[in-house]
Each structure stands twice: as structure tokens, then as C-alpha cells.
Motif scaffolding. Structure first.
Motif, PDB file in Angstrom:
ATOM      1  N   THR A  23      10.471  -8.995  -5.570  1.00 18.95           N
ATOM      2  CA  THR A  23      10.842  -8.320  -6.822  1.00 18.95           C
ATOM      3  C   THR A  23       9.715  -8.457  -7.834  1.00 18.95           C
ATOM      4  O   THR A  23       9.353  -7.497  -8.520  1.00 18.95           O
ATOM      5  CB  THR A  23      12.147  -8.916  -7.384  1.00 18.95           C
ATOM      6  N   ARG A  24       9.140  -9.657  -7.911  1.00 19.37           N
ATOM      7  CA  ARG A  24       8.052  -9.862  -8.878  1.00 19.37           C
ATOM      8  C   ARG A  24       6.821  -9.045  -8.507  1.00 19.37           C
ATOM      9  O   ARG A  24       6.143  -8.487  -9.382  1.00 19.37           O
ATOM     10  CB  ARG A  24       7.721 -11.353  -8.970  1.00 19.37           C
ATOM     11  N   MET A  25       6.551  -8.928  -7.216  1.00 13.59           N
ATOM     12  CA  MET A  25       5.407  -8.103  -6.790  1.00 13.59           C
ATOM     13  C   MET A  25       5.634  -6.636  -7.177  1.00 13.59           C
ATOM     14  O   MET A  25       4.719  -5.958  -7.661  1.00 13.59           O
ATOM     15  CB  MET A  25       5.208  -8.216  -5.265  1.00 13.59           C
ATOM     16  N   ILE A  26       6.854  -6.163  -6.970  1.00 11.48           N
ATOM     17  CA  ILE A  26       7.173  -4.760  -7.309  1.00 11.48           C
ATOM     18  C   ILE A  26       7.016  -4.554  -8.826  1.00 11.48           C
ATOM     19  O   ILE A  26       6.415  -3.567  -9.276  1.00 11.48           O
ATOM     20  CB  ILE A  26       8.606  -4.417  -6.844  1.00 11.48           C
ATOM     21  N   LEU A  27       7.538  -5.491  -9.610  1.00 10.12           N
ATOM     22  CA  LEU A  27       7.426  -5.353 -11.071  1.00 10.12           C
ATOM     23  C   LEU A  27       5.960  -5.417 -11.503  1.00 10.12           C
ATOM     24  O   LEU A  27       5.548  -4.702 -12.422  1.00 10.12           O
ATOM     25  CB  LEU A  27       8.258  -6.433 -11.776  1.00 10.12           C
ATOM     26  N   ASP A  28       5.158  -6.257 -10.838  1.00 15.11           N
ATOM     27  CA  ASP A  28       3.715  -6.305 -11.131  1.00 15.11           C
ATOM     28  C   ASP A  28       3.088  -4.919 -10.935  1.00 15.11           C
ATOM     29  O   ASP A  28       2.329  -4.430 -11.770  1.00 15.11           O
ATOM     30  CB  ASP A  28       2.997  -7.289 -10.186  1.00 15.11           C
ATOM     31  N   MET A  29       3.422  -4.300  -9.794  1.00 14.28           N
ATOM     32  CA  MET A  29       2.795  -3.000  -9.481  1.00 14.28           C
ATOM     33  C   MET A  29       3.234  -1.919 -10.462  1.00 14.28           C
ATOM     34  O   MET A  29       2.442  -1.073 -10.862  1.00 14.28           O
ATOM     35  CB  MET A  29       3.139  -2.582  -8.038  1.00 14.28           C
ATOM     36  N   LEU A  30       4.511  -1.952 -10.847  1.00 16.80           N
ATOM     37  CA  LEU A  30       5.021  -0.902 -11.735  1.00 16.80           C
ATOM     38  C   LEU A  30       4.531  -1.085 -13.170  1.00 16.80           C
ATOM     39  O   LEU A  30       4.188  -0.119 -13.848  1.00 16.80           O
ATOM     40  CB  LEU A  30       6.554  -0.877 -11.708  1.00 16.80           C
ATOM     41  N   THR A  49       0.839  -1.214   0.000  1.00 19.00           N
ATOM     42  CA  THR A  49       0.000   0.000   0.000  1.00 19.00           C
ATOM     43  C   THR A  49       0.867   1.255   0.000  1.00 19.00           C
ATOM     44  O   THR A  49       0.651   2.179  -0.799  1.00 19.00           O
ATOM     45  CB  THR A  49      -0.920  -0.013   1.250  1.00 19.00           C
ATOM     46  N   ILE A  50       1.848   1.304   0.888  1.00 20.51           N
ATOM     47  CA  ILE A  50       2.706   2.492   0.988  1.00 20.51           C
ATOM     48  C   ILE A  50       3.597   2.613  -0.252  1.00 20.51           C
ATOM     49  O   ILE A  50       3.869   3.730  -0.730  1.00 20.51           O
ATOM     50  CB  ILE A  50       3.525   2.453   2.301  1.00 20.51           C
ATOM     51  N   PHE A  51       4.012   1.480  -0.804  1.00 23.38           N
ATOM     52  CA  PHE A  51       4.765   1.523  -2.063  1.00 23.38           C
ATOM     53  C   PHE A  51       3.945   2.245  -3.142  1.00 23.38           C
ATOM     54  O   PHE A  51       4.425   3.150  -3.819  1.00 23.38           O
ATOM     55  CB  PHE A  51       5.109   0.098  -2.517  1.00 23.38           C
ATOM     56  N   LEU A  52       2.672   1.827  -3.286  1.00 21.21           N
ATOM     57  CA  LEU A  52       1.824   2.425  -4.325  1.00 21.21           C
ATOM     58  C   LEU A  52       1.607   3.919  -4.070  1.00 21.21           C
ATOM     59  O   LEU A  52       1.527   4.710  -5.017  1.00 21.21           O
ATOM     60  CB  LEU A  52       0.483   1.684  -4.399  1.00 21.21           C
ATOM     61  N   PHE A  87      -4.422  -9.443  -1.432  1.00 28.72           N
ATOM     62  CA  PHE A  87      -4.242  -8.231  -0.617  1.00 28.72           C
ATOM     63  C   PHE A  87      -5.389  -7.229  -0.813  1.00 28.72           C
ATOM     64  O   PHE A  87      -5.426  -6.204  -0.165  1.00 28.72           O
ATOM     65  CB  PHE A  87      -2.924  -7.528  -0.978  1.00 28.72           C
ATOM     66  N   GLN A  88      -6.256  -7.519  -1.766  1.00 29.88           N
ATOM     67  CA  GLN A  88      -7.363  -6.609  -2.133  1.00 29.88           C
ATOM     68  C   GLN A  88      -6.845  -5.194  -2.385  1.00 29.88           C
ATOM     69  O   GLN A  88      -7.392  -4.222  -1.881  1.00 29.88           O
ATOM     70  CB  GLN A  88      -8.423  -6.599  -1.021  1.00 29.88           C
ATOM     71  N   LEU A  89      -5.779  -5.125  -3.179  1.00 32.81           N
ATOM     72  CA  LEU A  89      -5.239  -3.814  -3.520  1.00 32.81           C
ATOM     73  C   LEU A  89      -6.048  -3.222  -4.669  1.00 32.81           C
ATOM     74  O   LEU A  89      -6.562  -3.958  -5.505  1.00 32.81           O
ATOM     75  CB  LEU A  89      -3.776  -3.947  -3.971  1.00 32.81           C
ATOM     76  N   PRO A  90      -6.151  -1.881  -4.699  1.00 34.97           N
ATOM     77  CA  PRO A  90      -6.873  -1.272  -5.821  1.00 34.97           C
ATOM     78  C   PRO A  90      -6.120  -1.542  -7.130  1.00 34.97           C
ATOM     79  O   PRO A  90      -4.909  -1.312  -7.193  1.00 34.97           O
ATOM     80  CB  PRO A  90      -6.865   0.211  -5.475  1.00 34.97           C
TER      81      PRO A  90
END
Ligand code: ZN
Lengths: 273, 119
Positions: free
Chosen positions: A148-155, A118-121, B114-117
């Protein structure tokens, strides 16, 4: 050989270290905000830390002819305190116009929790809003692969993020390919024990080539060696690699990445005069 | 590649040798501690039962835990054994494969969990 350390925590180092780095050829460095070793109690504590990063450290570095740059954030370890994290994120814009601030970082994950994500986003939102470059911290040890894969997913799910303006640090053998394949810059962090060594960094250069790849020392308050980049230079020389290849990794690549910021440009031109 | 395979072998042989010996020393250290705690446990139960017959190390979970043999079924010990198997197979990419073996798994649906937006 002149080199740039793209990730080094000089607040943890002595002035003698600045002198040693200057003698070894360090001409510029970038210092991401990180964890102090204990959780800070209030937003004021971060305000003082950011003053140290934007005012005191560049002066200390300048005494040895080294250009000091910085990145601002609250690190993933402290992201479990969501309300403090939000106060810090709201305060960061006060410092974004400082002449040595290159962007938002090192943001990332630590134990790959929901609060960290959440804070990353929210940091990514800040970077997008102020058109800042991003420096990424990937988790260590057994959490690195997943994190790392989670971060790349978000970006990559965010179309506003230009991967060529993002540096993903602490890559290792099991994460480097995906970072480079998705168009990001990658940084190998070399430590004396337990994590990537200069020898393995040299192996990764031989395996993945020199495009969008750089190396750093971390040089933090834990077991770390601020002169890890000269160690890598020596390792590459001993393996018989040409000077041009070594320079690309330790000088041209960080220079090219950081040059995307107007602030960096003016100062490196000055170094080269 | 700048160096020949023979040059690399010659150059890095002592490094590999030293690191393998270090791994062997860790395993020996574990064995010695396991053996000495098994011995201490056997003495203790001989005193308790007076039978003079040492207990089997696999007699019960508690007996095996206190005898030190539990370490051999510890997931960390198993990981080391599996990593050693990768070292001695003939397939490439050993560093990456060992790194993955020693990593937590990635779950592609983590964002839903995580139910993230979604962006
Ligand atoms: Zn760092």
C-alpha cells in the motif's frame, strides 16, 4: 436500504446472486477487472473478458434493475508477464468509450515486485492519457502494509494524479489512515474469513469517520460473500448508528465518487427517477 | 460512540471468548503434535541405541527438528506469541499494531532499489 457495491466481481457469480442482491437493496455496482484464478494466455482472452464486462454483465444486471459499471486493466498477478501486460494495456482504449466503463482498475501490486510496479506505472500513464479515474487493488495479508505504501508513493510523486479521483481498496487498520490522509478515497473489502469482517469495517468507520470511505464485498470466485454490505448495514444498525451515517457509507459516498464520471451521472439519475 | 463500554463488553464478550478459545486450540494442537512426534522420536532412538535413555530434545538441530520442538522457534510461532503479548499489554491501537507486526517491513528507498524511472 438502497446501496451501491463499489467492488464486486459478478463474472464469478450466478444470476441467482443478482436476484438476491436486488432484493437486498443493491441498485448499482462496479466491477473491476481482476485475476481469473489462472493466468490468461493471450491478449484475445482479455478482449473477450472485456466484452463480458462491458456487454454481457450489464445486461444480466439490468434484468434485476441493477446498474452495472466496470473498470479495465490487467491485474497485478499477471503483470509478471510484462509483454502480455503491454499488449493488454495497448488494447484497453478500444473499450474506454463503452457506456459502463468508469476507468482503469483494479490496478495495484500483489507481491510488490519490480515488474508489478512497472506495469502499475504504465497503467497510470494510460489513465492519465485518457483522463480516467483509477481503482486500486492493495495486496493482501503480510504484503499489504508495504505494498500500500509503495502504491501511495507512486501515485503521490505524480503531480498529474488527483487523489480525489482514485479509490484505494482493501484498506485495513494499518493502511487506512495514510490513504485518507493523502486525500484518496478508501474502500474496505469485507470477507467471511481471513481478512476484514463487517464488524471490523464498522470499527474503522467509528475510528476514522465517514469522509471518503466506502465498503465493498469483492464477491469473487474465492471464499467471499456478495451480501457483505447488507451485513455491514445490519452491524451498524445494531450498534445504534443513525440511518444517515449508514447511507453515507453505502450509498452517498460511492455515488459521489463515481459521479465524477459523466457515464455514472446519467444512470444514477435514472435510478432515482 | 453510540454504545457504552459496558454494552460493548456485554455484546462482544462471547465473540472474544470464542476467538480466544480458537487461538488456544491452535496452540494446543501444535503442542500435542510436538509431544507425539517427540515421543515417536524417543522410541526410535531407544531402538537405535538400545540405551533406553530418551534423547534430550535440544541435543542437536536434527533431533530437535524431528522431535517437533523446532516449531517453537518457527518465526510464525514467534509472531503468534508476540501478538498475544500485544493483546495483554495496556496500550491502545492493538489491531493496527498486530497488523504491523504481521506485515513485511516497508523500505522507503524501494524505488531506487527497483531502479524505477522517477517522475
Ligand atoms: Zn477485486
Amino acid at each position: 436500504m438502497d446501496y451501491i457495491d463499489p467492488h464486486i466481481h459478478m463474472v464469478s457469480r450466478t444470476t441467482d446472486d443478482y436476484e438476491t442482491l436486488a432484493k437486498m437493496g443493491c441498485v448499482a455496482m462496479s466491477e473491476p477487472a481482476f485475476w481469473a484464478g489462472f493466468d490468461r494466455g493471450s491478449v484475445e482472452s482479455f478482449r473477450d473478458y472485456f466484452r463480458q464486462l462491458t456487454d454481457f454483465e450489464p445486461k444480466r444486471a439490468a434484468q434485476y434493475g441493477i446498474r452495472h459499471y466496470t473498470w479495465l486493466c490487467i491485474n497485478a498477478k499477471e503483470a509478471e508477464n510484462v509483454s502480455l501486460s503491454r499488449e493488454v494495456i495497448a488494447m484497453i482504449p478500444e473499450f474506454l468509450d463503452a457506456p459502463n466503463v468508469l476507468g482503469i482498475g483494479e490496478i495495484g501490486l500483489n507481491k510488490n515486485t519490480r515488474n508489478e510496479a512497472t506495469i502499475f506505472l504504465e497503467h497510470v500513464e494510460l489513465a492519465v492519457k485518457y483522463n480516467q479515474q483509477i481503482l486500486i487493488h492493495t495486496p493482501h495479508l503480510e504484503d499489504k502494509y508495504q505494498g500500500t505504501r509503495m502504491i501511495l508513493d507512486m501515485l503521490t510523486q505524480d503531480s498529474r494524479i488527483d487523489p480525489s479521483r482514485v479509490l484505494v481498496d482493501h484498506v485495513e487498520e494499518h493502511t487506512i489512515r495514510e490513504v485518507l490522509d493523502r486525500g484518496f478515497w478508501a474502500g474496505m473489502t469485507m470477507y467471511p474469513i481471513s481478512k476484514c469482517t463487517p464488524q471490523r469495517a464498522a470499527d474503522m468507520i467509528e475510528t476514522y469517520g465517514t469522509e471518503r470511505l466506502m465498503a465493498n464485498s469483492a464477491g469473487d470466485w474465492g471464499p467471499s460473500k456478495p451480501t457483505a454490505i447488507p451485513d455491514l448495514i445490519l452491524e451498524l444498525k445494531q450498534r445504534g448508528h443513525p440511518r444517515a451515517l449508514i447511507e453515507k457509507i453505502v450509498y452517498q459516498n460511492p455515488n459521489q465518487f463515481f459521479q465524477q464520471s459523466q457515464k455514472w451521472k446519467s444512470i444514477v439519475d435514472e435510478v432515482n427517477r | 460512540m453510540v454504545r457504552s463500554p459496558q454494552q460493548i463488553l456485554q455484546n462482544d464478550y462471547l465473540i472474544a471468548r470464542a476467538k480466544i478459545i480458537e487461538v488456544a486450540a491452535v496452540l494446543d494442537r501444535i503442542d500435542r503434535a510436538a509431544a507425539s512426534s517427540a515421543e515417536a522420536h524417543a522410541k526410535q532412538s531407544t531402538l537405535n541405541t538400545g540405551s533406553g535413555v530418551p534423547p534430550r530434545s535440544d541435543a542437536s538441530p536434527e533431533a530437535s527438528a524431528s522431535s517437533g520442538n523446532a516449531v517453537y522457534s518457527d518465526p510464525s510461532y514467534q509472531k503468534i506469541q508476540n501478538a498475544i503479548a500485544i493483546l495483554s499489554d495496556r496500550l491502545p491501537d492493538k489491531t493496527r499494531r498486530i497488523q504491523e507486526l504481521l506485515s513485511r517491513p516497508y523500505t522507503p528507498d524501494w524505488m531506487q532499489q527497483f531502479q524505477l524511472p522517477a517522475n
